[in-house]
Scaffold this active site. Structure first.
Site, PDB file in Angstrom:
ATOM      1  N   GLY A  15     -59.847  55.822  28.664  1.00 24.08           N
ATOM      2  CA  GLY A  15     -60.640  54.971  29.558  1.00 24.08           C
ATOM      3  C   GLY A  15     -59.827  54.574  30.780  1.00 24.08           C
ATOM      4  N   ARG A  76     -61.657  62.671  28.314  1.00 25.17           N
ATOM      5  CA  ARG A  76     -61.281  62.769  26.897  1.00 25.17           C
ATOM      6  C   ARG A  76     -61.411  64.256  26.545  1.00 25.17           C
ATOM      7  NH1 ARG A  76     -61.227  57.139  25.591  1.00 25.17           N
ATOM      8  NH2 ARG A  76     -62.774  56.037  26.815  1.00 25.17           N
ATOM      9  N   ASP A 107     -53.732  54.345  23.068  1.00 24.15           N
ATOM     10  CA  ASP A 107     -53.187  54.870  21.812  1.00 24.15           C
ATOM     11  C   ASP A 107     -53.535  56.342  21.581  1.00 24.15           C
ATOM     12  OD1 ASP A 107     -51.709  52.870  20.646  1.00 24.15           O
ATOM     13  OD2 ASP A 107     -53.469  51.852  19.818  1.00 24.15           O
ATOM     14  N   THR A 129     -54.898  49.999  29.345  1.00 22.76           N
ATOM     15  CA  THR A 129     -56.255  49.817  28.808  1.00 22.76           C
ATOM     16  C   THR A 129     -56.666  48.366  29.011  1.00 22.76           C
ATOM     17  OG1 THR A 129     -57.594  49.654  26.802  1.00 22.76           O
ATOM     18  CG2 THR A 129     -55.242  49.589  26.467  1.00 22.76           C
ATOM     19  N   ASP A 131     -58.433  46.727  27.190  1.00 22.38           N
ATOM     20  CA  ASP A 131     -58.592  46.044  25.898  1.00 22.38           C
ATOM     21  C   ASP A 131     -57.323  45.322  25.447  1.00 22.38           C
ATOM     22  OD1 ASP A 131     -61.068  47.257  25.914  1.00 22.38           O
ATOM     23  OD2 ASP A 131     -60.399  48.979  24.729  1.00 22.38           O
ATOM     24  N   ASP A 133     -55.081  46.306  23.526  1.00 24.84           N
ATOM     25  CA  ASP A 133     -54.972  46.424  22.067  1.00 24.84           C
ATOM     26  C   ASP A 133     -53.910  47.428  21.620  1.00 24.84           C
ATOM     27  OD1 ASP A 133     -56.255  48.680  22.981  1.00 24.84           O
ATOM     28  OD2 ASP A 133     -57.834  48.677  21.473  1.00 24.84           O
ATOM     29  N   ARG A 175     -63.731  46.926  22.556  1.00 24.90           N
ATOM     30  CA  ARG A 175     -63.859  47.803  21.364  1.00 24.90           C
ATOM     31  C   ARG A 175     -63.647  47.027  20.079  1.00 24.90           C
ATOM     32  NH1 ARG A 175     -60.428  52.997  22.685  1.00 24.90           N
ATOM     33  NH2 ARG A 175     -58.940  51.313  22.832  1.00 24.90           N
TER      34      ARG A 175
HETATM   35  P1  ATP Z   1     -58.669  54.009  25.653  1.00 26.68           P
HETATM   36  O1  ATP Z   1     -57.872  52.940  24.975  1.00 26.68           O
HETATM   37  O2  ATP Z   1     -59.081  53.620  26.996  1.00 26.68           O
HETATM   38  O3  ATP Z   1     -59.786  54.584  24.825  1.00 26.68           O
HETATM   39  P2  ATP Z   1     -57.112  56.212  24.758  1.00 26.68           P
HETATM   40  O4  ATP Z   1     -55.929  56.891  25.322  1.00 26.68           O
HETATM   41  O5  ATP Z   1     -56.935  55.542  23.428  1.00 26.68           O
HETATM   42  O6  ATP Z   1     -57.631  55.229  25.867  1.00 26.68           O
HETATM   43  P3  ATP Z   1     -58.734  58.290  23.542  1.00 26.68           P
HETATM   44  O7  ATP Z   1     -60.045  58.865  23.945  1.00 26.68           O
HETATM   45  O8  ATP Z   1     -58.613  57.729  22.170  1.00 26.68           O
HETATM   46  O9  ATP Z   1     -58.340  57.227  24.666  1.00 26.68           O
HETATM   47  O10 ATP Z   1     -57.606  59.434  23.683  1.00 26.68           O
HETATM   48  C1  ATP Z   1     -57.470  60.155  24.889  1.00 26.68           C
HETATM   49  C2  ATP Z   1     -57.268  61.611  24.589  1.00 26.68           C
HETATM   50  O11 ATP Z   1     -56.044  61.791  23.860  1.00 26.68           O
HETATM   51  C3  ATP Z   1     -58.329  62.255  23.694  1.00 26.68           C
HETATM   52  O12 ATP Z   1     -59.479  62.628  24.408  1.00 26.68           O
HETATM   53  C4  ATP Z   1     -57.592  63.453  23.160  1.00 26.68           C
HETATM   54  O13 ATP Z   1     -57.570  64.504  24.102  1.00 26.68           O
HETATM   55  C5  ATP Z   1     -56.168  62.931  23.012  1.00 26.68           C
HETATM   56  N1  ATP Z   1     -55.942  62.558  21.604  1.00 26.68           N
HETATM   57  C6  ATP Z   1     -56.378  61.464  20.944  1.00 26.68           C
HETATM   58  N2  ATP Z   1     -55.995  61.486  19.652  1.00 26.68           N
HETATM   59  C7  ATP Z   1     -55.312  62.658  19.482  1.00 26.68           C
HETATM   60  C8  ATP Z   1     -54.672  63.281  18.368  1.00 26.68           C
HETATM   61  N3  ATP Z   1     -54.646  62.712  17.146  1.00 26.68           N
HETATM   62  N4  ATP Z   1     -54.063  64.464  18.577  1.00 26.68           N
HETATM   63  C9  ATP Z   1     -54.065  65.043  19.791  1.00 26.68           C
HETATM   64  N5  ATP Z   1     -54.664  64.500  20.872  1.00 26.68           N
HETATM   65  C10 ATP Z   1     -55.272  63.336  20.737  1.00 26.68           C
END
Ligand code: ATP
Length: 330
Positions: A15, A76, A107, A129, A131, A133, A175
């Site tokens: 995000g 994503r 994360d 983020t 959030d 979190d 979230r």
């Molecule tokens: P936000 O907190 O805003 O959601 P985020 O980084 O946690 O940000 P995610 O959509 O959970 O957002 O993760 C971003 C991208 O990281 C995913 O679309 C995916 O490409 C990659 N990703 C997430 N988890 C994994 C995993 N276990 N292994 C490999 N790639 C991952």
């Protein structure tokens, strides 16, 4: 002793959050100062798979410090979660001669970074983020701006709620975490704040609070609901059924993600971006740049992903103590 790095990549993923641009700017300019070339990877991990990139010069990041969103776009990528997808990403890194990647996100982004590092590409994470979190850091880029945006909206709502003596139920983002809701709730003097970390008891957590607030002389009520704690429309319906007042619902939604970053987010993002590049040179790669007790520190990604942050429940006590609890004794 500094390691020789020629070229790094930078991307934003997950995000978007206000301040991501400030972090990108800091990465590019710090790299330049160290003689490191910087490649901007567009659309997060997805762009690393497809080879979607641009060379970023110090001038490429002029005038972005004040802008919300991310000039690199974010996305994503399900494909990146697969080994095959990540092999393509590694091939892009090799093709571009990238010695490491700064990954700005949450994360999930760091889970992807860990997997990529295991395939031989060094990564440094920067937490961003709204959030707030992310377990390993006390603060994530974007939270302060999102709080200020929510507060600004709720203050405006209060003006009209006060005039019409109404109840407002406001859903904020976050979230599965209540950091944003509780922080904002305290800052707007909410009648009640509902967070996912606390099991909802509608009678105790909402209805009684409105009754107490009425006894204290209030004629308008602001209920802040974290998106993970329940749906604002359901809470409003329960208030209508139980107490006979007709609340107005506002779901703040994505507006909380936008806007020019606050001073705190610009400053934090700039410091984190700077230390992310330094981490490569100091052989502290495969880490997340975190804030712990006010200081910047680099925590190994694997360890960082295991860390948890819990909501400071004393803030609930504070909210109630300086809010409705004080009045009946007057
Ligand atoms: P936000 O907190 O805003 O959601 P985020 O980084 O946690 O940000 P995610 O959509 O959970 O957002 O993760 C971003 C991208 O990281 C995913 O679309 C995916 O490409 C990659 N990703 C997430 N988890 C994994 C995993 N276990 N292994 C490999 N790639 C991952």
């Amino acid at each position: 002793m500094e390691k020789k790095i020629d070229r790094i990549g930078v991307l934003t993923s997950g995000g978007d959050a206000p301040g991501m641009n400030a972090a990108v700017r800091a990465v590019v300019r710090t790299a330049q100062s160290m003689g490191i070339e910087c490649i901007g990877i567009r659309r997060g991990w997805h762009g690393l798979i497809s080879g979607d990139f641009e060379v970023l010069k110090p001038g490429s990041v002029s005038h972005i410090l004040t802008r919300g969103g991310t000039i690199l776009y974010t996305a994503r990528s399900e494909e990146f979660k697969t080994k095959e997808g990540r092999k393509k990403a590694v091939a892009t890194c090799k093709m571009l001669g990238i010695d490491g990647i700064v990954a700005i996100g949450g994360d999930g982004t760091f889970r992807g970074a860990l997997e990529l590092s295991r395939m031989g590409i060094p990564v440094v994470g920067v937490p961003a983020t709204i959030d707030n979190d992310i377990g390993c850091t006390n603060y994530s880029i974007g939270f302060d701006t999102a709080c200020n945006t929510a507060i600004d909206c709720i203050d405006k709502l209060r003006d009209t709620m006060q005039s019409h003596e109404r109840c407002s139920v406001i859903e904020v983002m976050g979230r599965d975490a209540g950091f944003l809701a509780l922080y904002v709730g305290i800052a707007v003097g909410a009648t009640a704040v509902l967070v996912p970390e606390k099991k909802l008891n509608i009678e105790e957590d909402v209805i009684e609070k409105i009754r107490d607030s009425r006894i204290a002389g209030n004629t308008h009520f602001m209920i802040v609901v974290a998106e993970g704690a329940g749906k604002a429309y359901d809470i409003a319906a329960a208030i209508r059924d139980e107490i006979g007042i007709d609340p107005r619902v506002t779901v703040l939604g994505h507006i909380q993600r936008g806007g020019s970053p606050s001073a705190r987010d610009r400053e934090t993002a700039t410091r984190m971006g700077y230390y992310a590049v330094k981490a490569f040179a100091e052989e502290k790669e495969n880490t997340v740049i975190c804030i712990q007790n006010g200081a910047i520190t680099a925590i190994p990604i694997e360890e960082a992903l295991k860390m948890k942050r819990s909501l400071q429940m004393d803030r609930y006590e504070i909210l109630e103590t300086v809010g409705i609890k004080a009045f009946p004794e007057d």
